[in-house]
Each structure stands twice: as structure tokens, then as C-alpha cells.
Design a protein around this motif. Structure first.
Motif, PDB file in Angstrom:
ATOM      1  N   HIS A 170      31.451  44.810  29.119  1.00  0.00           N
ATOM      2  CA  HIS A 170      32.086  43.849  28.258  1.00  0.00           C
ATOM      3  C   HIS A 170      32.850  42.869  28.758  1.00  0.00           C
ATOM      4  O   HIS A 170      32.789  41.683  29.015  1.00  0.00           O
ATOM      5  CB  HIS A 170      32.318  44.424  26.913  1.00  0.00           C
ATOM      6  N   TYR A 171      33.870  43.257  29.267  1.00  0.00           N
ATOM      7  CA  TYR A 171      35.012  42.863  29.963  1.00  0.00           C
ATOM      8  C   TYR A 171      34.628  42.112  30.960  1.00  0.00           C
ATOM      9  O   TYR A 171      35.174  40.789  31.230  1.00  0.00           O
ATOM     10  CB  TYR A 171      36.409  43.761  30.640  1.00  0.00           C
ATOM     11  N   ALA A 172      33.815  42.438  32.103  1.00  0.00           N
ATOM     12  CA  ALA A 172      33.213  41.764  33.210  1.00  0.00           C
ATOM     13  C   ALA A 172      32.544  40.792  32.872  1.00  0.00           C
ATOM     14  O   ALA A 172      32.530  39.548  33.492  1.00  0.00           O
ATOM     15  CB  ALA A 172      32.447  42.989  33.939  1.00  0.00           C
ATOM     16  N   ALA A 173      31.659  40.954  31.612  1.00  0.00           N
ATOM     17  CA  ALA A 173      30.813  39.587  31.195  1.00  0.00           C
ATOM     18  C   ALA A 173      31.849  38.431  30.717  1.00  0.00           C
ATOM     19  O   ALA A 173      31.401  37.477  30.764  1.00  0.00           O
ATOM     20  CB  ALA A 173      29.928  40.243  30.040  1.00  0.00           C
ATOM     21  N   LEU A 174      33.103  38.960  29.947  1.00  0.00           N
ATOM     22  CA  LEU A 174      33.777  37.906  29.628  1.00  0.00           C
ATOM     23  C   LEU A 174      34.420  37.134  30.531  1.00  0.00           C
ATOM     24  O   LEU A 174      34.827  35.832  30.466  1.00  0.00           O
ATOM     25  CB  LEU A 174      34.889  38.738  28.562  1.00  0.00           C
ATOM     26  N   LYS A 175      34.683  37.704  31.719  1.00  0.00           N
ATOM     27  CA  LYS A 175      35.226  37.257  33.114  1.00  0.00           C
ATOM     28  C   LYS A 175      34.276  36.257  33.481  1.00  0.00           C
ATOM     29  O   LYS A 175      34.634  35.084  34.078  1.00  0.00           O
ATOM     30  CB  LYS A 175      35.619  38.151  34.089  1.00  0.00           C
ATOM     31  N   ARG A 176      32.978  36.293  33.317  1.00  0.00           N
ATOM     32  CA  ARG A 176      31.900  35.602  33.846  1.00  0.00           C
ATOM     33  C   ARG A 176      31.727  34.124  32.704  1.00  0.00           C
ATOM     34  O   ARG A 176      31.423  33.244  32.979  1.00  0.00           O
ATOM     35  CB  ARG A 176      30.645  36.058  34.063  1.00  0.00           C
ATOM     36  N   LEU A 177      32.125  34.638  31.476  1.00  0.00           N
ATOM     37  CA  LEU A 177      31.841  33.647  30.465  1.00  0.00           C
ATOM     38  C   LEU A 177      32.968  32.701  30.475  1.00  0.00           C
ATOM     39  O   LEU A 177      32.669  31.291  30.126  1.00  0.00           O
ATOM     40  CB  LEU A 177      32.029  34.353  29.077  1.00  0.00           C
ATOM     41  N   VAL A 178      34.387  32.796  30.846  1.00  0.00           N
ATOM     42  CA  VAL A 178      35.192  31.818  30.855  1.00  0.00           C
ATOM     43  C   VAL A 178      35.423  31.443  32.203  1.00  0.00           C
ATOM     44  O   VAL A 178      34.737  32.223  33.407  1.00  0.00           O
ATOM     45  CB  VAL A 178      36.507  32.438  30.321  1.00  0.00           C
ATOM     46  N   LEU A 196      40.526  30.132  37.049  1.00  0.00           N
ATOM     47  CA  LEU A 196      41.581  28.853  36.500  1.00  0.00           C
ATOM     48  C   LEU A 196      42.442  29.464  35.424  1.00  0.00           C
ATOM     49  O   LEU A 196      43.763  29.322  35.927  1.00  0.00           O
ATOM     50  CB  LEU A 196      40.817  27.962  35.547  1.00  0.00           C
ATOM     51  N   ILE A 197      42.116  30.741  34.571  1.00  0.00           N
ATOM     52  CA  ILE A 197      43.259  31.266  34.015  1.00  0.00           C
ATOM     53  C   ILE A 197      43.747  32.096  34.974  1.00  0.00           C
ATOM     54  O   ILE A 197      45.155  32.459  34.877  1.00  0.00           O
ATOM     55  CB  ILE A 197      42.367  32.155  32.852  1.00  0.00           C
ATOM     56  N   ALA A 198      43.451  32.947  35.960  1.00  0.00           N
ATOM     57  CA  ALA A 198      43.982  33.884  36.882  1.00  0.00           C
ATOM     58  C   ALA A 198      45.109  33.211  37.467  1.00  0.00           C
ATOM     59  O   ALA A 198      46.179  33.703  37.726  1.00  0.00           O
ATOM     60  CB  ALA A 198      43.017  34.522  37.802  1.00  0.00           C
ATOM     61  N   LYS A 199      45.134  31.850  37.584  1.00  0.00           N
ATOM     62  CA  LYS A 199      46.238  31.230  38.583  1.00  0.00           C
ATOM     63  C   LYS A 199      47.203  30.292  37.806  1.00  0.00           C
ATOM     64  O   LYS A 199      47.867  29.599  38.084  1.00  0.00           O
ATOM     65  CB  LYS A 199      45.604  30.355  39.608  1.00  0.00           C
TER      66      LYS A 199
END
Length: 473
Positions: free
Chosen positions: A164-172, A176-179
Motif C-alpha cells: 500500500h505504501y509503495a502504491a502511495l509513493k507512485r500516486l503522489v 518533490l515531497i522527498a526534497k
């Protein structure tokens, strides 16, 4: 024997009164009977079962698993308390026929519940819930001992959160958030969302502070609902330790709430409108916008300004889910903080909504309050209120009929321009203020909702709503 009645997307009751192991087993057997009789093409005879942090939720989940396994289903059981959207995502990803989540979501600690998820990864519809309720006690309960089912691989213990968390990283826009170097807090309300943002954003430039993340079945003496009265602890912390934003998730992490970085309460309506604007302006998205009847009319105005079709549904995310399944949806949202996104699951997901808000801030690089100020400047102020009043179930239908037949001429100073009556009764004035009366599905409670341009007018509308109920008592 308890008379079990299903509500919005499953069954909820007080622990040790009606929510007992015997009754959970009865509901699990009825669920197994229904899915056995109604297989879904393209799915496996598999069920995903998860649970929250409530008292004995893990044991109630094991009880349900034993019955499902005893009826020949392969069952995936989560090893620890898990967000509801993670279970819903697993149902869709693993092509399961359905899912069961043991949770009472945002309700008081004394309650627990048996939530049903269908093969598409969203809340089961009314017809499914009614059919399962009708299947109660048609067959004797057939459990298989959990240890034996695990040994035979009939039950698989699996953490469904990483997928689920991996899918969320692809959804957003995760890069951009990470940096972004955002510094935000997460008020977990003692629920299963605790630690999720820390885990998802590990190794990035973001700094996450989790508040009230400890496992407490009593939820610190509150109901784990994303409303202001439950934020006192985190508001005090934020006043002393400012952040860029504070995200809030409810008890099972399928709803979102928020505060600004200094503890100022943000309504779910404001969050919905911020995200809608983000999807239109920054993501350049198009599609239908789905909202529940009790959601702010600012959504209507944003859609009109951008030429988007808006669809209004009854209260309950299952109705929004039904529209999302039709496709061409930009956003689905309800007043309680449930928000669904295209390209994901047709389900409210508080963690996804939180990440989308972070994406918005990383894109805009201005404060939440400035963004909200921009919306109010363009579309005007929108203030909201709700009260719950006791009202006998047997008198509700007569009240609703009377309101439909004899609506008020005005809401304060503005003539009533429209009335909607497919879920309760909603009066809408020419100035876009509105008043709605709607009964609880299972309790002798009448909910009165109102929106207007000022808090004072909201209170006047709520008093009018109470006055209207007196004729039906």
C-alpha cells in the motif's frame, strides 16, 4: 441471541454487549456463505482480514479468520494493527473476493465493528450488506482452528502495508515531497496510522513528529475522530513547537483532518477544497467531482468556475465509491474527512490524503493559511456547523415527509431555492447557504447540518433546524 443490523458498510456494536466472539462468528459465517454463493469473476477464493488497535480487535479478527478458513477461503491475516485503506488496497491488488476489517473507525472506545470490503477495494454496497445480514444463521458456524489453518497454508500471515505504501509513493509526486524539507506533525489520535508517515518518508528531507502514537485502546479518553475537540494535546504542543502543518488521521486511518503549524484547526471542508484546487490548478486534472450532501458548497463554486461536472451523493463513502467505479472522477470527498483519489482504490484513504496535502505544500511553497485565504477571496467565506439531537426512530419518517411537503420559505434572509431529499432533507438558499436534517442509520439521533457565510449565521440556521424538528416530536 443479538439482533444484528448492518449500517453504512458493515456491523458495529458495543464490545461484550453485542460485539462478542459468538456474534462475530455468526457474521463471519454469513459473510462466507454470501461470498461462496456469489463468486466474482477474475477473483480468487481469498479474503484479506485486518484489525485496528481497539480492545481485543486482534482476537476478534482471529475469530473471523477461523470461520472464513473453515469455509474453504484462503485468508490473509495482518500480523498487527493495520490501516483500513491498506486492507482495501490488498483486496484489489491480490484479487481477493473481499476483505474484513475489524474496526469501529472513529467511534467511542467501547465500540468495535466488522467492516466489509468488496473485490474492487472499496466499501461493500448496501445490497451486499443487506444480503449478508439476511444470511445470518442460515448455516451453522464452521470454524477451523487457527493454528491448523496456518500450518496448512489456508491462512497466511502477511503485512499488507508495504504494498500500500509503495502504491502511495507512485500516486503522489514523491520525489518533490522527498526534497521539500517540510517539517510536519502527525496527530495519530492513538490509532493505527501512528508511524505511517515516518515509515513512508524515511530517508527524505522531511521531518515528521508523530503525536499521540502510542497504542491505547481507550484512545487517551477521546473518540479517534478528526474534529477539533480531540486535538487539545496536539494544539498545545504545536503552540510551543511550530511546524509547517499537522496532519490528523482517525482511528483506522481512512479519514484525514488537519491543523496549521501552530495548532489552528482546519476544517475537513477546507482540506477538501485545497486538494480540489491542487488537482485542478497544479495537477491540471479534469473529471467529475463527487461529494456527499453534507460537504461545503465551495466545492460547487470551484467546479462551476472550472467547468467541471459535480455529482452529489448520499452520506456514506459507499455512494462516492459507486460513482468512482464508473470512472472519469477527479476527486471524491465527504464532510467527515473521507477523500478518494483517481488511479488508486475507490476508497477513502487518510494516508493518501495526507501525502497529497504535502505534495500541495511542496508545490505551492506558501502557507496553508495563505492558500485558504486565496480560496475565500475568490469564492467567499464558508462556515459550517453540525449538532446531533435525540429523535425517536419511529417518528423520523413522518418528520421527513412533513419537511418535504412544507419546507421553510427562507433560510434567514435568503429565499429557499432548492430542496434535495434523497438522503434526509436539505434546503438550499439563493445565497448558497444551506440547512440539512438527516437521521442516523442505527440510532435515535437526528443530525442537523448548516453552512453560511458567518459562524453567527450557522448558529442561527442550526437553531432553525432544531425548531423544525419540534413539529415532528
Amino acid at each position: 441471541m443479538a439482533n444484528i443490523k448492518f449500517g453504512t458498510d458493515g456491523w458495529r456494536a458495543v464490545i461484550a454487549e453485542d460485539f462478542t466472539f459468538a456474534n462475530v462468528a455468526r457474521v463471519a459465517q454469513a459473510t462466507a456463505d454470501y461470498w461462496s454463493r456469489n463468486p466474482v469473476a477474475g477473483t480468487d477464493k481469498k479474503v484479506i482480514v485486518g484489525y485496528d488497535r481497539r480492545f481485543f480487535s486482534d482476537k476478534f479478527a482471529e475469530c473471523a479468520v477461523e470461520v472464513l478458513a473453515g469455509n474453504g477461503f484462503t485468508v490473509v491475516l495482518t500480523p498487527e494493527p493495520t490501516p483500513t485503506p491498506s486492507v482495501s488496497f490488498a483486496v484489489k491488488k491480490q484479487r481477493a473476493v473481499g476483505g474484513v476489517m475489524i474496526t469501529a473507525s472513529h467511534n467511542p472506545p467501547a465500540f468495535n465493528g466488522f467492516k466489509l470490503k468488496s473485490h474492487y477495494g472499496g466499501s461493500s454496497d448496501s445490497a451486499t450488506c443487506k444480503a449478508i445480514e439476511s444470511s445470518l444463521d442460515q448455516n451453522p458456524v464452521r470454524p477451523e482452528k487457527l493454528s491448523q489453518a496456518i500450518s496448512s497454508k489456508q491462512v497466511l500471515v502477511e503485512d499488507v502495508r508495504p504494498a500500500h505504501y509503495a502504491a502511495l509513493k507512485r500516486l503522489v509526486d514523491f520525489r518533490l515531497i522527498a526534497k521539500s524539507k517540510l517539517r510536519f506533525a502527525h496527530e495519530a489520535l492513538f490509532g493505527v496510522g501512528a508511524g505511517c508517515f515516518e515509515q513512508i518518508l524515511a530517508g527524505t528531507t522531511c521531518e515528521v513528529t508523530t503525536l499521540n502514537g502510542q497504542h491505547d485502546p481507550l484512545f487517551g479518553g477521546i473518540n479517534p475522530e478528526p474534529i477539533e475537540k480531540n486535538y487539545a494535546r496536539s494544539q498545545a504542543f504545536l503552540r510551543k513547537h511550530p511546524h509547517d502543518l499537522c496532519l490528523v488521521t482517525d482511528g483506522d486511518a481512512d479519514r484525514v483532518g488537519g491543523m496549521d503549524g501552530r495548532g489552528k484547526y482546519l476544517t475537513t471542508h477546507e482540506l477538501i477544497c485545497l486538494l480540489l484546487r491542487h488537482f485542478i490548478v497544479n495537477r491540471q486534472g479534469r473529471g467529475r467531482v463527487i461529494k456527499a450532501l453534507t460537504t461545503t458548497s465551495m466545492v460547487d463554486k470551484i467546479c462551476a468556475a472550472h467547468g467541471l461536472e459535480m455529482v452529489e451523493t448520499g452520506v456514506g463513502f459507499k455512494y462516492i465509491c459507486a460513482e468512482m467505479l464508473k470512472g472519469d472522477v477527479l476527486l471524491g470527498a465527504e464532510e467527515s474527512g473521507g477523500i478518494g483519489f483517481p488511479g488508486h482504490i475507490p476508497e477513502r484513504d487518510g494516508i493518501a490524503a495526507g501525502l497529497m496535502l504535502l505534495e500541495m505544500l511542496a508545490t505551492e511553497r506558501v502557507s496553508l493559511n495563505k492558500l485558504i485565504g486565496g480560496l475565500e477571496k475568490e469564492f467567499g467565506p464558508h462556515r459550517y456547523g453540525r449538532i446531533d439531537t435525540h429523535f425517536a426512530l419511529e417518528k423520523r419518517a413522518a418528520l421527513m415527509d412533513r419537511l418535504k411537503q412544507d419546507p421553510p420559505d427562507k433560510l434567514l434572509r435568503s429565499p429557499v431555492a432548492d430542496m434535495k431529499s434523497f438522503d434526509g432533507v436539505k434546503f438550499i438558499a439563493q445565497d448558497s447557504s444551506w440547512l440539512m436534517l438527516r437521521g442516523s442509520g442505527t440510532e435515535p439521533i437526528l443530525r442537523i447540518y448548516a453552512e453560511a457565510k458567518s459562524d453567527a449565521d450557522v448558529q442561527r440556521l442550526l437553531r432553525l433546524g432544531v425548531k423544525l424538528t419540534r413539529f415532528g416530536r
